[in-house]
Design a protein around this motif. Structure first.
Motif, PDB file in Angstrom:
ATOM      1  N   ARG A  70      35.727  40.209  26.415  1.00  0.00           N
ATOM      2  CA  ARG A  70      36.578  40.641  27.544  1.00  0.00           C
ATOM      3  C   ARG A  70      36.684  39.499  28.558  1.00  0.00           C
ATOM      4  O   ARG A  70      35.661  38.984  29.030  1.00  0.00           O
ATOM      5  CB  ARG A  70      35.964  41.873  28.213  1.00  0.00           C
ATOM      6  N   PHE A  71      37.935  39.151  28.898  1.00  0.00           N
ATOM      7  CA  PHE A  71      38.192  38.094  29.875  1.00  0.00           C
ATOM      8  C   PHE A  71      39.195  38.584  30.907  1.00  0.00           C
ATOM      9  O   PHE A  71      40.105  39.348  30.590  1.00  0.00           O
ATOM     10  CB  PHE A  71      38.743  36.841  29.193  1.00  0.00           C
ATOM     11  N   ALA A  72      39.002  38.129  32.135  1.00  0.00           N
ATOM     12  CA  ALA A  72      39.934  38.434  33.217  1.00  0.00           C
ATOM     13  C   ALA A  72      40.448  37.133  33.804  1.00  0.00           C
ATOM     14  O   ALA A  72      39.741  36.125  33.819  1.00  0.00           O
ATOM     15  CB  ALA A  72      39.252  39.262  34.307  1.00  0.00           C
ATOM     16  N   MET A  73      41.681  37.158  34.283  1.00  0.00           N
ATOM     17  CA  MET A  73      42.248  35.982  34.946  1.00  0.00           C
ATOM     18  C   MET A  73      42.658  36.356  36.355  1.00  0.00           C
ATOM     19  O   MET A  73      43.453  37.280  36.563  1.00  0.00           O
ATOM     20  CB  MET A  73      43.452  35.439  34.168  1.00  0.00           C
ATOM     21  N   VAL A  74      42.111  35.657  37.330  1.00  0.00           N
ATOM     22  CA  VAL A  74      42.434  35.883  38.746  1.00  0.00           C
ATOM     23  C   VAL A  74      43.492  34.860  39.127  1.00  0.00           C
ATOM     24  O   VAL A  74      43.218  33.664  39.196  1.00  0.00           O
ATOM     25  CB  VAL A  74      41.176  35.732  39.619  1.00  0.00           C
ATOM     26  N   GLU A  75      44.707  35.329  39.388  1.00  0.00           N
ATOM     27  CA  GLU A  75      45.835  34.418  39.625  1.00  0.00           C
ATOM     28  C   GLU A  75      46.168  34.268  41.105  1.00  0.00           C
ATOM     29  O   GLU A  75      47.170  33.646  41.451  1.00  0.00           O
ATOM     30  CB  GLU A  75      47.058  34.914  38.864  1.00  0.00           C
ATOM     31  N   GLY A  76      45.364  34.809  41.953  1.00  0.00           N
ATOM     32  CA  GLY A  76      45.594  34.760  43.390  1.00  0.00           C
ATOM     33  C   GLY A  76      44.858  35.934  44.007  1.00  0.00           C
ATOM     34  O   GLY A  76      44.727  36.993  43.379  1.00  0.00           O
ATOM     35  N   LEU A  77      44.376  35.770  45.220  1.00  0.00           N
ATOM     36  CA  LEU A  77      43.508  36.798  45.798  1.00  0.00           C
ATOM     37  C   LEU A  77      44.247  37.802  46.669  1.00  0.00           C
ATOM     38  O   LEU A  77      43.739  38.877  46.921  1.00  0.00           O
ATOM     39  CB  LEU A  77      42.378  36.138  46.602  1.00  0.00           C
ATOM     40  N   GLY A  78      45.413  37.468  47.166  1.00  0.00           N
ATOM     41  CA  GLY A  78      46.192  38.432  47.920  1.00  0.00           C
ATOM     42  C   GLY A  78      45.552  38.841  49.232  1.00  0.00           C
ATOM     43  O   GLY A  78      44.653  38.189  49.763  1.00  0.00           O
ATOM     44  N   SER A  79      46.014  39.982  49.747  1.00  0.00           N
ATOM     45  CA  SER A  79      45.608  40.416  51.095  1.00  0.00           C
ATOM     46  C   SER A  79      44.170  40.909  51.160  1.00  0.00           C
ATOM     47  O   SER A  79      43.617  41.058  52.247  1.00  0.00           O
ATOM     48  CB  SER A  79      46.553  41.519  51.580  1.00  0.00           C
ATOM     49  N   GLY A  80      43.549  41.164  50.017  1.00  0.00           N
ATOM     50  CA  GLY A  80      42.159  41.597  50.036  1.00  0.00           C
ATOM     51  C   GLY A  80      41.193  40.495  50.426  1.00  0.00           C
ATOM     52  O   GLY A  80      40.030  40.747  50.718  1.00  0.00           O
ATOM     53  N   PHE A  81      41.702  39.248  50.425  1.00  0.00           N
ATOM     54  CA  PHE A  81      40.886  38.096  50.787  1.00  0.00           C
ATOM     55  C   PHE A  81      41.675  37.281  51.804  1.00  0.00           C
ATOM     56  O   PHE A  81      42.248  36.242  51.498  1.00  0.00           O
ATOM     57  CB  PHE A  81      40.579  37.240  49.560  1.00  0.00           C
ATOM     58  N   ALA A  82      41.721  37.764  53.024  1.00  0.00           N
ATOM     59  CA  ALA A  82      42.536  37.136  54.050  1.00  0.00           C
ATOM     60  C   ALA A  82      42.007  35.757  54.407  1.00  0.00           C
ATOM     61  O   ALA A  82      40.815  35.485  54.319  1.00  0.00           O
ATOM     62  CB  ALA A  82      42.588  38.002  55.303  1.00  0.00           C
ATOM     63  N   GLN A  83      42.935  34.886  54.816  1.00  0.00           N
ATOM     64  CA  GLN A  83      42.545  33.582  55.318  1.00  0.00           C
ATOM     65  C   GLN A  83      41.712  33.740  56.585  1.00  0.00           C
ATOM     66  O   GLN A  83      41.940  34.673  57.370  1.00  0.00           O
ATOM     67  CB  GLN A  83      43.786  32.748  55.634  1.00  0.00           C
ATOM     68  N   PRO A  84      40.729  32.874  56.822  1.00  0.00           N
ATOM     69  CA  PRO A  84      39.925  32.971  58.041  1.00  0.00           C
ATOM     70  C   PRO A  84      40.811  32.969  59.287  1.00  0.00           C
ATOM     71  O   PRO A  84      41.711  32.159  59.432  1.00  0.00           O
ATOM     72  CB  PRO A  84      39.058  31.700  57.978  1.00  0.00           C
ATOM     73  N   GLY A  85      40.560  33.935  60.160  1.00  0.00           N
ATOM     74  CA  GLY A  85      41.317  34.036  61.401  1.00  0.00           C
ATOM     75  C   GLY A  85      42.606  34.806  61.297  1.00  0.00           C
ATOM     76  O   GLY A  85      43.262  35.073  62.315  1.00  0.00           O
ATOM     77  N   ALA A  86      43.013  35.176  60.078  1.00  0.00           N
ATOM     78  CA  ALA A  86      44.260  35.918  59.924  1.00  0.00           C
ATOM     79  C   ALA A  86      44.075  37.348  60.418  1.00  0.00           C
ATOM     80  O   ALA A  86      43.067  37.999  60.118  1.00  0.00           O
ATOM     81  CB  ALA A  86      44.694  35.926  58.460  1.00  0.00           C
ATOM     82  N   PRO A  87      45.038  37.871  61.187  1.00  0.00           N
ATOM     83  CA  PRO A  87      44.912  39.244  61.687  1.00  0.00           C
ATOM     84  C   PRO A  87      45.028  40.254  60.552  1.00  0.00           C
ATOM     85  O   PRO A  87      45.841  40.087  59.644  1.00  0.00           O
ATOM     86  CB  PRO A  87      46.085  39.364  62.664  1.00  0.00           C
ATOM     87  N   GLN A  88      44.221  41.298  60.602  1.00  0.00           N
ATOM     88  CA  GLN A  88      44.262  42.357  59.605  1.00  0.00           C
ATOM     89  C   GLN A  88      44.000  43.693  60.269  1.00  0.00           C
ATOM     90  O   GLN A  88      43.145  43.806  61.149  1.00  0.00           O
ATOM     91  CB  GLN A  88      43.210  42.123  58.515  1.00  0.00           C
ATOM     92  N   ILE A  98      43.109  28.547  25.636  1.00  0.00           N
ATOM     93  CA  ILE A  98      42.617  28.965  24.326  1.00  0.00           C
ATOM     94  C   ILE A  98      41.175  28.506  24.135  1.00  0.00           C
ATOM     95  O   ILE A  98      40.324  29.232  23.605  1.00  0.00           O
ATOM     96  CB  ILE A  98      43.543  28.411  23.231  1.00  0.00           C
ATOM     97  N   GLY A  99      40.866  27.318  24.617  1.00  0.00           N
ATOM     98  CA  GLY A  99      39.498  26.829  24.536  1.00  0.00           C
ATOM     99  C   GLY A  99      38.550  27.646  25.376  1.00  0.00           C
ATOM    100  O   GLY A  99      37.430  27.957  24.961  1.00  0.00           O
ATOM    101  N   LEU A 100      38.970  28.015  26.599  1.00  0.00           N
ATOM    102  CA  LEU A 100      38.115  28.821  27.481  1.00  0.00           C
ATOM    103  C   LEU A 100      37.852  30.207  26.888  1.00  0.00           C
ATOM    104  O   LEU A 100      36.805  30.804  27.129  1.00  0.00           O
ATOM    105  CB  LEU A 100      38.774  28.967  28.860  1.00  0.00           C
ATOM    106  N   LEU A 101      38.790  30.709  26.111  1.00  0.00           N
ATOM    107  CA  LEU A 101      38.607  32.014  25.463  1.00  0.00           C
ATOM    108  C   LEU A 101      37.797  31.894  24.167  1.00  0.00           C
ATOM    109  O   LEU A 101      37.513  32.917  23.518  1.00  0.00           O
ATOM    110  CB  LEU A 101      39.967  32.649  25.152  1.00  0.00           C
ATOM    111  N   GLY A 102      37.438  30.685  23.787  1.00  0.00           N
ATOM    112  CA  GLY A 102      36.652  30.492  22.581  1.00  0.00           C
ATOM    113  C   GLY A 102      37.463  30.680  21.307  1.00  0.00           C
ATOM    114  O   GLY A 102      36.902  31.038  20.261  1.00  0.00           O
ATOM    115  N   LEU A 103      38.773  30.410  21.376  1.00  0.00           N
ATOM    116  CA  LEU A 103      39.644  30.636  20.219  1.00  0.00           C
ATOM    117  C   LEU A 103      40.027  29.352  19.515  1.00  0.00           C
ATOM    118  O   LEU A 103      40.729  29.390  18.503  1.00  0.00           O
ATOM    119  CB  LEU A 103      40.930  31.354  20.664  1.00  0.00           C
ATOM    120  N   SER A 104      39.631  28.210  20.025  1.00  0.00           N
ATOM    121  CA  SER A 104      40.051  26.934  19.434  1.00  0.00           C
ATOM    122  C   SER A 104      39.260  26.671  18.149  1.00  0.00           C
ATOM    123  O   SER A 104      38.183  27.206  17.937  1.00  0.00           O
ATOM    124  CB  SER A 104      39.841  25.793  20.420  1.00  0.00           C
TER     125      SER A 104
END
Length: 375
Positions: A110-128, A369-375
């Motif tokens: 099982r592998f997951a790919m994080v393609e961006g963190l979005g609003s759940g990980f606000a930039q420091p100082g950003a209003p929320q 493909i290498g990171l998934l161990g398929l090469s």
């Protein structure tokens, strides 16, 4: 080997995973392509890549425990029925629910790919708001729970990996940085670009966090200071996200003569007719695909110094980095290309060189493909 790829959006399987799916099939793997919103044409294209298409239900935005639990159970059923050897999930909800469903269904890898963190990980100082902060806490806990049960988590940039590692959301030794997913360079050939007028283009969903409003304000200022010297083009569709710009709002900008708006159209011809690519995003990106395409096309890039975006610019070499939310700096850097048109070709050639080095889909697919161990 049978490999299941779980996406949050069927179209993204074509635009973001197309070359990867074709490469897997060419290597003799069976590919299951799971997505929640298949339409007949999308199914036809994905099947043409050699993958089997499977639909499921997913609420892309918002949090509904009932709906999300239903998604988890449906994915578990699908994976049990098809019995893949490996699951790769990408985007937020598939990375969480796809990973947990794969575990429950007994998928060995099982592998997951994080393609961006979005609003759940606000930039420091950003209003929320309080609600967004609470949602961020829930999201981070869910990520931590799911990724602890993945064999590996793949990140597109070092900042996101460092953020997850610092928060202990990914187990030590099970996080990997891929870099940008890459583009098919032959589909975005370098060409000459106009300098009279200079054409600035922003390609993105019409969301506030993409910096669309800052682009428009910079355009308004440049129209006033350098009349007739530049054109400004917005490319991208509307989005139902609460932070999306409304159609009436964008049309008002068009009526004012500030920008042109194409809506969602093929970007290749747009890039060939443009001079400078601009993305003033003020939230975390993975590594923006639109910027990679612009670089491959030989365009200088102006973007913000935030995670993901900064991966695409060598400041002063192929473009400029500006602080987020700083329309003065953005305007100043855009004016630079009007006053120094020779830099469009010079910096654009550097963009192409960097794209060939860092964002060639053939090389990036092989790395994945290498990171998934398929090469």
């Amino acid at each position: 080997m049978k490999i299941a790829i779980i996406s949050h959006h069927a179209v993204s399987l074509i635009g973001f995973r197309g070359t990867f799916i074709k490469e897997l099939v060419a290597r003799g793997h069976q590919v299951l392509a799971l997505a929640p919103d298949y339409k007949p044409k999308t199914r036809e294209v994905v099947r043409g890549m050699g993958a089997e298409t499977i639909g499921f239900n997913l609420s892309r935005t918002g949090v509904s425990p009932k709906q999300d639990l239903a998604t988890l159970f449906e994915l578990r059923r699908i994976l049990r029925d098809h019995g893949p050897d490996l699951v790769l999930s990408f985007s937020t909800k598939p990375s969480i629910y796809g990973t947990l469903a794969a575990l429950s269904a007994g998928v060995p890898r099982r592998f997951a790919m994080v393609e961006g963190l979005g609003s759940g990980f606000a930039q420091p100082g950003a209003p929320q708001s309080l609600a967004k902060r609470a949602l961020g806490v829930v999201l981070r806990r869910m990520y931590g729970f799911a990724l602890a049960r993945a064999d590996g988590t793949i990140f597109l940039n070092r900042d996101d990996y460092a953020e997850f590692a610092a928060r202990r959301l990914v187990p030590r030794g099970r996080g990997h940085v891929l870099g940008g997913i890459g583009v098919a360079l032959d589909q975005f050939p370098q060409s000459s670009h106009p300098t009279d007028p200079v054409v600035f283009v922003l390609i993105a969903r019409m969301l506030r966090e993409k910096g669309v409003g800052y682009f428009v304000e910079a355009a308004r200022r440049i129209h006033a200071s350098h009349p007739g010297a530049a054109e400004f083009v917005l490319v991208g569709g509307l989005d139902r996200n609460p932070t999306g710009h409304r159609r009436a709002h964008i049309r008002e900008w068009v009526r004012e003569g500030i920008v042109k708006w194409t809506g969602h159209v093929p970007v290749g011809p747009i890039l060939r007719q443009s001079s400078v690519f601009v993305l003033p995003s003020f939230y975390r990106e993975g590594v923006p695909r639109s910027t990679q395409e612009a670089m491959a096309s030989g365009l200088p890039v102006i973007t913000t110094d935030v995670p993901g975006c900064r991966e695409t610019v060598d400041h002063g070499v192929n473009g400029f980095l500006v602080p987020p939310h700083d329309v003065d700096a953005l305007t100043r850097r855009m004016r630079h290309f009007i006053e120094n048109p020779g830099d469009i070709s010079r910096m654009g050639s550097e963009s192409r060189r960097l794209a060939e080095r860092d964002f060639d889909a053939k090389l990036q697919d092989a790395r994945l493909i290498g990171l998934l161990g398929l090469s």
